[in-house]
Design a protein around this motif. Sequence first.
Motif, PDB file in Angstrom:
ATOM      1  N   UNK A 261       0.787  -1.226   0.000  1.00 16.33           N
ATOM      2  CA  UNK A 261       0.000   0.000   0.000  1.00 16.33           C
ATOM      3  C   UNK A 261       0.814   1.269   0.000  1.00 16.33           C
ATOM      4  N   UNK A 262       2.137   1.153   0.021  1.00 10.19           N
ATOM      5  CA  UNK A 262       2.990   2.336  -0.004  1.00 10.19           C
ATOM      6  C   UNK A 262       3.197   2.827  -1.422  1.00 10.19           C
ATOM      7  N   UNK A 263       3.689   4.062  -1.598  1.00 13.36           N
ATOM      8  CA  UNK A 263       3.907   4.621  -2.939  1.00 13.36           C
ATOM      9  C   UNK A 263       4.779   3.734  -3.827  1.00 13.36           C
ATOM     10  N   UNK A 264       5.828   3.141  -3.269  1.00 10.22           N
ATOM     11  CA  UNK A 264       6.727   2.310  -4.075  1.00 10.22           C
ATOM     12  C   UNK A 264       6.013   1.087  -4.622  1.00 10.22           C
ATOM     13  N   UNK A 265       5.233   0.419  -3.762  1.00 11.05           N
ATOM     14  CA  UNK A 265       4.535  -0.794  -4.191  1.00 11.05           C
ATOM     15  C   UNK A 265       3.405  -0.462  -5.160  1.00 11.05           C
ATOM     16  N   UNK A 266       2.666   0.604  -4.877  1.00  7.61           N
ATOM     17  CA  UNK A 266       1.542   0.974  -5.734  1.00  7.61           C
ATOM     18  C   UNK A 266       1.987   1.449  -7.114  1.00  7.61           C
ATOM     19  N   UNK A 267       3.200   1.997  -7.198  1.00 10.14           N
ATOM     20  CA  UNK A 267       3.682   2.507  -8.492  1.00 10.14           C
ATOM     21  C   UNK A 267       3.956   1.393  -9.488  1.00 10.14           C
ATOM     22  N   UNK A 268       4.299   0.203  -8.990  1.00 12.04           N
ATOM     23  CA  UNK A 268       4.632  -0.895  -9.884  1.00 12.04           C
ATOM     24  C   UNK A 268       5.962  -0.707 -10.589  1.00 12.04           C
ATOM     25  N   UNK A 269       6.735   0.289 -10.159  1.00 13.97           N
ATOM     26  CA  UNK A 269       7.989   0.607 -10.858  1.00 13.97           C
ATOM     27  C   UNK A 269       9.232   0.120 -10.118  1.00 13.97           C
ATOM     28  N   UNK A 270       9.034  -0.409  -8.905  1.00 12.94           N
ATOM     29  CA  UNK A 270      10.166  -0.879  -8.107  1.00 12.94           C
ATOM     30  C   UNK A 270       9.965  -2.333  -7.723  1.00 12.94           C
ATOM     31  N   UNK A 271      11.080  -3.059  -7.635  1.00 10.78           N
ATOM     32  CA  UNK A 271      11.017  -4.454  -7.241  1.00 10.78           C
ATOM     33  C   UNK A 271      12.117  -4.781  -6.257  1.00 10.78           C
ATOM     34  N   UNK A 272      11.954  -5.871  -5.519  1.00 14.76           N
ATOM     35  CA  UNK A 272      12.975  -6.319  -4.577  1.00 14.76           C
ATOM     36  C   UNK A 272      14.277  -6.586  -5.333  1.00 14.76           C
ATOM     37  N   UNK A 273      15.372  -6.072  -4.831  1.00 13.96           N
ATOM     38  CA  UNK A 273      16.673  -6.247  -5.476  1.00 13.96           C
ATOM     39  C   UNK A 273      17.090  -5.061  -6.321  1.00 13.96           C
ATOM     40  N   UNK A 274      16.153  -4.186  -6.668  1.00 16.16           N
ATOM     41  CA  UNK A 274      16.524  -2.979  -7.427  1.00 16.16           C
ATOM     42  C   UNK A 274      17.439  -2.111  -6.566  1.00 16.16           C
ATOM     43  N   UNK A 275      18.374  -1.419  -7.221  1.00 14.19           N
ATOM     44  CA  UNK A 275      19.336  -0.598  -6.493  1.00 14.19           C
ATOM     45  C   UNK A 275      19.111   0.882  -6.777  1.00 14.19           C
ATOM     46  N   UNK A 276      19.120   1.676  -5.723  1.00 17.86           N
ATOM     47  CA  UNK A 276      18.939   3.122  -5.854  1.00 17.86           C
ATOM     48  C   UNK A 276      20.319   3.754  -6.012  1.00 17.86           C
ATOM     49  N   UNK A 277      20.543   4.392  -7.146  1.00 19.37           N
ATOM     50  CA  UNK A 277      21.857   4.988  -7.410  1.00 19.37           C
ATOM     51  C   UNK A 277      21.828   6.508  -7.393  1.00 19.37           C
ATOM     52  N   UNK A 278      20.623   7.079  -7.338  1.00 16.43           N
ATOM     53  CA  UNK A 278      20.507   8.529  -7.297  1.00 16.43           C
ATOM     54  C   UNK A 278      19.186   8.954  -6.693  1.00 16.43           C
TER      55      UNK A 278
END
Length: 705
Positions: A261-278
């Motif tokens: 239910x958080x913005x990250x999950x609802x966006x469908x644009x992030x997944x487990x293992x993705x790395x934030x570089x910026x």
Amino acid sequence: MRTKIGFFLVFIGLATSAFALESGAPPVLKPLTEQAQAAHLSAQFLIQYHYKTVPLGDELSEKILNRYIKSLDPEKFFFSQADIDVFNADKDKLDDGIYGEDLTIPFTIFNLYEQRVVERLNYARDLLKQNFDFSTKEDFPIVRDDEAWPKTEAESRDLWRKRVKNDWLRLKLAGNDDATIRKTLEKRYANSLSRAYKYKSEDVFQIFMNAYTNSIEPHTDYFGPTAASDFDISMRLSLVGIGAVLQEREEYTTIRELVAGGPAQLSGQLGVGDRIVGVAQGKDGEMVDVVGTPLPDVVKLIRGTKDTVVRLSIFPSDAGPDGKHREISLVRNTINLEKQAAKKTVLQVKNGDVTNKVGVITLPTFYEDFDARRRGDKDYRSASRDVSRLLTELKKEQVDSVIIDLRNNGGGSLPQAIELTGLFVGKGPVLQQRNHEGQIKVNGSDTRSAAWTGPLGVLINRGSASASEIFAAAIQDYGRGIIIGEPSFGKGTVQTVVNLDEEANNPKPEFGELKMTVAQFFRINGGTTQLRGVVPDISLPGFSDLENLGEASYDNALPWLQIKKADYKQLGDIKDLVPQVQTLHNERVTKDKDFQRLVEDAAELERRRKQKAISLNETERRNEREQQLSRIKAREKADGVTPLDAAFQEDGLQANERSLSADIASEKALKNAKDVLLEESAHILVDVTALTNGSSSTAGKAVKQ
């Protein structure tokens, strides 16, 4: 020694290290003006208002120095005896520095610590270029806190040779070849080395201030602005962010979990293992490179104000070395930390031909949104409110009894402990408090009637502390339920949080907060949980280190005391039933394979804890490993169950060196494992219910009310 003259600590005559500084000298950190002011302000509060009066003088100065050094190098791998001798020359000057707002000494010590870390880790990397002889008979001391500091450079080098040799042997026993081992350990030491270059002034000050506060009493702590923010989040169980659990893995901030239910999950644009570089702020803000940035700093950039935009540059989990980054935009929102909230389950327990429904409420912490309550928000979040709601649901599900699971609940809000007790005893005293002037005050519940009047059990272990102990002790003193598990932690003190910026009328959050012990609490029967904890009516085995975990393990804990009992009326008395319940428990667990496995695993873990050293001889280590593997295989063959301590089949890797998928799978398996202690606790409560129902004693009347 207290003077009004400022001073500087100069290191003269330190042994010159032959270690190569391949990565250059670490940055020299200096204290900020506001940090020195915060230290002085904290001292004023501690001297005037702390429950335990300890003057800030030479004696405390020496204790602070020793604790500070131990917090930096607890196992004595980095400093030498020559370093310690130099530090001790100023053991009576830290009080001068705090009063004089001069933190030169702790920062100078930390700068040398960083230098030693770089030297030792570079030496460790050099050792990887050679081969080790695993046929020799020698041991590596795995517990070094009571060992002497290395007296010479040769002693220090030999200690590190053994440490690296042990790391190598662990990987070798797991089946890795030399090339893989060198690559793994080189990366490990290089990552550790890189962290030495990322410390900031805030980190040093936090460590030093906790050395100061903990030298007075174990539960007095300093929170810098960042730590204060994290503490507030833990109490209200909410924050404003994107709803992602982050983890630092090989210089990358990695998505560990998405909050439903958080913005990250609802966006469908992030997944487990993705790395934030910026990370960038708003729609047009500049993208800040965060590769190699410490996780707390990345978190600061991602959190923010509700309904504002944060942009992330993402390196997908499935992207190869030359994979493309992608940019996503998220709107921050309030995230509820449901993992720390109260939860319920229902267990079906057979007792002869009858099936009993036992409701279980697991409470990880005593949380409360203080600010929302202060504002008059009718829907503010708290532990007692959530438990009350869950009890209503359990009554609708027609459970026969209820267990409150407080294992590893380290406490939290004192008012919540009182209000939670009221849900089971109604109106009446819950605890007594004695302040630093010796005045005693009785705190009680104003709840008119209990929310649950049926059979009750409370499950505790060594990790159950403070507010958990207040609740368990009150339930025990009232005779309201049965206490099951291990002896609790033994923390019988009350803390308050002082906002130093508010006290100093400082408009900016610079000085942080002080969590300070202001009272000792006592049971309504006049005893205290201090040192001794709450002793369960029925004891269960566990994996806690009872010798090194608990209030009694602290060298400066407050003593156990006794005062007059409060004016209260017992609601029941199960003492006469305990021998019968114990007999039924003993008979049942001797036939329970799962319980006996747990006892065996706990004994094996305790045996390993007592090991002070480990062999570096390959033959000896292989023999020991084979014995453990044989035990594991025998159990798996007998009943298809892997022992809880099967991690002895370890791969030699550290947590952040394993694949994320492997870590998550392991965590899931542990979460889904059968909870033997909870199931036996449910059986114990069913026994209590059956015995009281068949008895005319006050116990039966009390439980049924």
